[in-house]
Design a protein around this motif. Sequence first.
Motif, short mmCIF file in Angstrom:
data_model
loop_
_atom_site.label_atom_id
_atom_site.label_comp_id
_atom_site.label_asym_id
_atom_site.label_seq_id
_atom_site.Cartn_x
_atom_site.Cartn_y
_atom_site.Cartn_z
N CYS A 29 81.30 -0.34 41.70
CA CYS A 29 82.34 -1.26 41.23
C CYS A 29 82.55 -2.46 42.16
CB CYS A 29 83.67 -0.52 41.06
SG CYS A 29 84.44 -0.02 42.62
N ARG A 31 84.26 -2.71 44.79
CA ARG A 31 85.56 -2.76 45.48
C ARG A 31 85.38 -2.30 46.92
NH1 ARG A 31 90.06 -3.88 42.91
NH2 ARG A 31 91.27 -2.86 44.51
N CYS A 90 86.96 5.52 41.06
CA CYS A 90 86.09 4.35 40.93
C CYS A 90 86.00 3.86 39.48
CB CYS A 90 84.69 4.70 41.43
SG CYS A 90 83.51 3.34 41.26
N PRO A 91 86.30 2.57 39.25
CA PRO A 91 86.18 2.02 37.89
C PRO A 91 84.76 2.01 37.36
CG PRO A 91 87.55 0.61 39.27
CD PRO A 91 86.91 1.62 40.18
N GLY A 92 83.77 2.12 38.23
CA GLY A 92 82.38 2.09 37.80
C GLY A 92 81.81 3.46 37.47
N ALA A 95 85.73 8.29 33.97
CA ALA A 95 87.17 8.46 34.24
C ALA A 95 87.46 9.89 34.69
CB ALA A 95 87.98 8.14 33.00
N ARG A 105 92.98 4.76 38.87
CA ARG A 105 91.78 4.07 38.40
C ARG A 105 92.16 2.87 37.54
NH1 ARG A 105 88.27 4.60 33.81
NH2 ARG A 105 86.11 4.20 34.38
N HIS A 106 93.14 3.04 36.66
CA HIS A 106 93.60 1.95 35.80
C HIS A 106 94.15 0.80 36.64
CE1 HIS A 106 95.19 -0.10 32.32
NE2 HIS A 106 96.36 -0.19 32.95
N ILE A 109 91.28 -1.12 38.05
CA ILE A 109 90.62 -1.93 37.02
C ILE A 109 91.42 -3.19 36.74
CG2 ILE A 109 90.04 -2.00 34.55
CD1 ILE A 109 89.27 1.00 34.85
N THR A 110 92.73 -3.06 36.66
CA THR A 110 93.58 -4.19 36.27
C THR A 110 94.09 -5.00 37.46
OG1 THR A 110 95.53 -2.77 36.20
CG2 THR A 110 94.31 -3.08 34.13
#
Length: 135
Positions: A29, A31, A90-92, A95, A105-106, A109-110
């Motif tokens: 991701c 990050r 991790c967003p990548g 879920a 996680r959300h 992502i946002t």
Amino acid sequence: MGSYLTERGQVMAEAAAADREPTGRCRYCQREAAWHPTVRGRWILLDLDDHPAHCVPNGRRWQVDPRGTVATAAGGAAGRMCRIAHWDVCPGLPAPRDVYLESVRHRLITGQSRNRPPMDGRIFRTSASPCSDSK
């Protein structure tokens, strides 16, 4: 694999010299997260945010000692904070099945990370998570 381990070793040495957490970027991701050695001699990539221990599922809580070594945290007493392995949120990656981890996680992502501003620098107030901090 060898170059990846060499890169991680270089990040650790640079962080130790600068007296800060050894950070790197997630390959899935992109990050930023922090590498920490475990008490068993392995390495784990932890998300940079602290989380209320009673919200994080048992077996997913990590405590960082003053030397930067991590161990799984046993109880989730109210008021205690812990860290989470980055790959659990991790967003990548797929879920997580836990409601609290999915909410973390959300937020990643946002751009609503609990302790860090969004990447574009906007001020954002996070909404309530499914875990109440007053348990």
